[in-house]
Design a protein around this motif. Structure first.
Motif, PDB file in Angstrom:
ATOM      1  N   ALA A  28      -9.131   4.550   3.968  1.00  0.00           N
ATOM      2  CA  ALA A  28      -9.220   3.769   2.615  1.00  0.00           C
ATOM      3  C   ALA A  28     -10.616   2.849   2.832  1.00  0.00           C
ATOM      4  O   ALA A  28     -11.278   2.908   1.698  1.00  0.00           O
ATOM      5  CB  ALA A  28      -8.027   2.686   2.540  1.00  0.00           C
ATOM      6  N   GLY A  29     -10.828   2.391   4.016  1.00  0.00           N
ATOM      7  CA  GLY A  29     -12.130   1.520   3.677  1.00  0.00           C
ATOM      8  C   GLY A  29     -13.483   2.412   4.007  1.00  0.00           C
ATOM      9  O   GLY A  29     -14.475   1.611   3.257  1.00  0.00           O
ATOM     10  N   LYS A  72      -7.704   4.005  -7.775  1.00  0.00           N
ATOM     11  CA  LYS A  72      -8.545   2.760  -7.199  1.00  0.00           C
ATOM     12  C   LYS A  72      -9.907   3.384  -7.376  1.00  0.00           C
ATOM     13  O   LYS A  72     -10.338   4.353  -7.190  1.00  0.00           O
ATOM     14  CB  LYS A  72      -8.444   2.096  -6.031  1.00  0.00           C
ATOM     15  CG  LYS A  72      -6.922   1.450  -5.909  1.00  0.00           C
ATOM     16  CD  LYS A  72      -6.764   0.440  -6.928  1.00  0.00           C
ATOM     17  CE  LYS A  72      -7.499  -0.737  -6.308  1.00  0.00           C
ATOM     18  NZ  LYS A  72      -7.385  -2.048  -7.321  1.00  0.00           N
ATOM     19  N   ASN A  97     -14.458  -2.039  -2.272  1.00  0.00           N
ATOM     20  CA  ASN A  97     -13.971  -3.316  -1.950  1.00  0.00           C
ATOM     21  C   ASN A  97     -12.498  -3.508  -1.159  1.00  0.00           C
ATOM     22  O   ASN A  97     -12.107  -4.324  -1.007  1.00  0.00           O
ATOM     23  CB  ASN A  97     -13.633  -3.993  -3.221  1.00  0.00           C
ATOM     24  CG  ASN A  97     -14.838  -4.472  -3.835  1.00  0.00           C
ATOM     25  OD1 ASN A  97     -16.179  -4.613  -3.409  1.00  0.00           O
ATOM     26  ND2 ASN A  97     -14.910  -4.508  -5.202  1.00  0.00           N
ATOM     27  N   TYR A  98     -12.252  -2.221  -0.600  1.00  0.00           N
ATOM     28  CA  TYR A  98     -10.974  -2.211   0.276  1.00  0.00           C
ATOM     29  C   TYR A  98     -11.129  -2.915   1.417  1.00  0.00           C
ATOM     30  O   TYR A  98     -12.112  -3.226   2.006  1.00  0.00           O
ATOM     31  CB  TYR A  98     -10.710  -0.849   0.850  1.00  0.00           C
ATOM     32  CG  TYR A  98      -9.534  -0.646   1.725  1.00  0.00           C
ATOM     33  CD1 TYR A  98      -8.434  -0.540   0.935  1.00  0.00           C
ATOM     34  CD2 TYR A  98      -9.790  -0.783   3.006  1.00  0.00           C
ATOM     35  CE1 TYR A  98      -7.241  -0.865   1.718  1.00  0.00           C
ATOM     36  CE2 TYR A  98      -8.225  -0.662   3.655  1.00  0.00           C
ATOM     37  CZ  TYR A  98      -7.168  -0.638   3.078  1.00  0.00           C
ATOM     38  OH  TYR A  98      -6.044  -0.770   3.875  1.00  0.00           O
ATOM     39  N   GLY A  99     -10.065  -3.959   1.697  1.00  0.00           N
ATOM     40  CA  GLY A  99     -10.128  -4.855   2.771  1.00  0.00           C
ATOM     41  C   GLY A  99     -10.427  -6.205   2.146  1.00  0.00           C
ATOM     42  O   GLY A  99     -10.325  -7.190   2.887  1.00  0.00           O
ATOM     43  N   PHE A 153     -12.675   3.529  -0.510  1.00  0.00           N
ATOM     44  CA  PHE A 153     -12.432   2.832  -1.800  1.00  0.00           C
ATOM     45  C   PHE A 153     -13.359   1.602  -1.710  1.00  0.00           C
ATOM     46  O   PHE A 153     -13.443   0.955  -0.756  1.00  0.00           O
ATOM     47  CB  PHE A 153     -11.065   2.475  -1.901  1.00  0.00           C
ATOM     48  CG  PHE A 153     -10.157   3.489  -2.205  1.00  0.00           C
ATOM     49  CD1 PHE A 153     -10.032   4.112  -3.319  1.00  0.00           C
ATOM     50  CD2 PHE A 153      -9.406   4.072  -1.078  1.00  0.00           C
ATOM     51  CE1 PHE A 153      -9.156   5.255  -3.568  1.00  0.00           C
ATOM     52  CE2 PHE A 153      -8.561   5.020  -1.145  1.00  0.00           C
ATOM     53  CZ  PHE A 153      -8.429   5.763  -2.394  1.00  0.00           C
ATOM     54  N   PHE A 211      -4.875   6.521  -4.584  1.00  0.00           N
ATOM     55  CA  PHE A 211      -4.946   5.672  -3.464  1.00  0.00           C
ATOM     56  C   PHE A 211      -4.327   6.225  -2.438  1.00  0.00           C
ATOM     57  O   PHE A 211      -3.088   6.654  -2.310  1.00  0.00           O
ATOM     58  CB  PHE A 211      -4.385   4.245  -3.518  1.00  0.00           C
ATOM     59  CG  PHE A 211      -4.468   3.420  -2.326  1.00  0.00           C
ATOM     60  CD1 PHE A 211      -5.397   2.918  -2.013  1.00  0.00           C
ATOM     61  CD2 PHE A 211      -3.314   3.025  -1.583  1.00  0.00           C
ATOM     62  CE1 PHE A 211      -5.524   1.971  -0.851  1.00  0.00           C
ATOM     63  CE2 PHE A 211      -3.451   2.296  -0.441  1.00  0.00           C
ATOM     64  CZ  PHE A 211      -4.685   1.856  -0.200  1.00  0.00           C
ATOM     65  N   PHE A 268      -9.626  -6.595  -4.094  1.00  0.00           N
ATOM     66  CA  PHE A 268      -9.411  -5.200  -3.840  1.00  0.00           C
ATOM     67  C   PHE A 268      -8.053  -4.723  -4.851  1.00  0.00           C
ATOM     68  O   PHE A 268      -8.150  -4.055  -5.792  1.00  0.00           O
ATOM     69  CB  PHE A 268      -9.015  -4.624  -2.643  1.00  0.00           C
ATOM     70  CG  PHE A 268      -8.978  -2.947  -2.637  1.00  0.00           C
ATOM     71  CD1 PHE A 268      -9.997  -2.056  -3.115  1.00  0.00           C
ATOM     72  CD2 PHE A 268      -7.668  -2.448  -2.611  1.00  0.00           C
ATOM     73  CE1 PHE A 268      -9.417  -0.708  -3.130  1.00  0.00           C
ATOM     74  CE2 PHE A 268      -7.246  -1.038  -2.578  1.00  0.00           C
ATOM     75  CZ  PHE A 268      -8.279  -0.112  -2.814  1.00  0.00           C
ATOM     76  N   TRP A 269      -6.925  -5.689  -4.559  1.00  0.00           N
ATOM     77  CA  TRP A 269      -5.726  -5.397  -5.476  1.00  0.00           C
ATOM     78  C   TRP A 269      -5.782  -6.696  -6.416  1.00  0.00           C
ATOM     79  O   TRP A 269      -5.830  -7.862  -6.140  1.00  0.00           O
ATOM     80  CB  TRP A 269      -4.296  -5.416  -4.522  1.00  0.00           C
ATOM     81  CG  TRP A 269      -4.252  -4.343  -3.654  1.00  0.00           C
ATOM     82  CD1 TRP A 269      -4.438  -4.440  -2.362  1.00  0.00           C
ATOM     83  CD2 TRP A 269      -3.924  -2.829  -3.925  1.00  0.00           C
ATOM     84  NE1 TRP A 269      -4.426  -3.172  -1.986  1.00  0.00           N
ATOM     85  CE2 TRP A 269      -4.130  -2.171  -2.673  1.00  0.00           C
ATOM     86  CE3 TRP A 269      -3.843  -2.550  -5.154  1.00  0.00           C
ATOM     87  CZ2 TRP A 269      -3.882  -0.890  -2.715  1.00  0.00           C
ATOM     88  CZ3 TRP A 269      -3.554  -1.137  -5.277  1.00  0.00           C
ATOM     89  CH2 TRP A 269      -3.309  -0.334  -3.885  1.00  0.00           C
ATOM     90  N   GLU A 283       0.754  -1.178  -0.282  1.00  0.00           N
ATOM     91  CA  GLU A 283      -0.028   0.027   0.085  1.00  0.00           C
ATOM     92  C   GLU A 283       0.816   1.201   0.057  1.00  0.00           C
ATOM     93  O   GLU A 283       0.598   2.211  -0.561  1.00  0.00           O
ATOM     94  CB  GLU A 283      -0.962   0.048   1.277  1.00  0.00           C
ATOM     95  CG  GLU A 283      -2.157  -1.107   1.061  1.00  0.00           C
ATOM     96  CD  GLU A 283      -3.029  -1.133   2.104  1.00  0.00           C
ATOM     97  OE1 GLU A 283      -2.716  -0.490   3.138  1.00  0.00           O
ATOM     98  OE2 GLU A 283      -4.148  -1.755   2.174  1.00  0.00           O
ATOM     99  N   THR A 325      -3.918   5.387   2.290  1.00  0.00           N
ATOM    100  CA  THR A 325      -4.319   4.567   3.218  1.00  0.00           C
ATOM    101  C   THR A 325      -5.316   5.046   4.204  1.00  0.00           C
ATOM    102  O   THR A 325      -6.187   4.450   4.965  1.00  0.00           O
ATOM    103  CB  THR A 325      -3.040   3.868   3.911  1.00  0.00           C
ATOM    104  OG1 THR A 325      -2.721   5.044   4.539  1.00  0.00           O
ATOM    105  CG2 THR A 325      -2.487   2.895   3.189  1.00  0.00           C
TER     106      THR A 325
END
Length: 114
Positions: free
Chosen positions: A60-61, A43, A66-68, A64, A55, A72-73, A33, A57
């Motif tokens: 981020a939840g 993202k 689907n973060y977590g 973004f 992006f 997501f990545w 990250e 951090t």
């Protein structure tokens, strides 16, 4: 042996398990990250109809989509971020103690050393 440098974990020995000579380099998600922020990865944001944002951090939840979650990545993003993290470590040559015994061609292809 095991070595850690700037968050990357390098492991050469795997206990008593008989294995061919190999080197394992791993990085926690926080390192990937950090690279994503440094490189300016874009993202998708929540509720943004496909809108992208650079992006970060922090929160981020909340920002973004689907973060977590596992997806997501993408796998290619993870690979690119890992490669960037590895290349950004100063003194990668310091790993040569852990690389001792590996053929130079194996090291070069595994680490993509120019």
């Amino acid at each position: 042996g095991r070595m850690e440098k700037e968050g990357l974990i390098v492991q050469k020995d795997f206990g008593d398990v008989p294995m061919p000579k190999m080197l394992l380099v791993s990085a926690p998600l926080s390192i990937l990250e950090k690279e994503a922020m440094r490189l300016g990865y874009l993202k998708e944001i929540k509720g943004g109809d496909g809108d992208l944002l650079e992006f970060i951090t922090e929160n981020a939840g909340d920002i973004f989509k689907n973060y977590g979650k596992d997806d997501f990545w993408t796998k290619s993003e993870e690979a690119e971020l890992f490669q960037a993290a590895l290349e950004s470590v100063e003194g990668v040559q310091g790993l040569e103690l852990h690389l001792k015994g590996l053929k130079p061609s194996v090291v070069q292809s595994a680490l993509k050393v120019p």
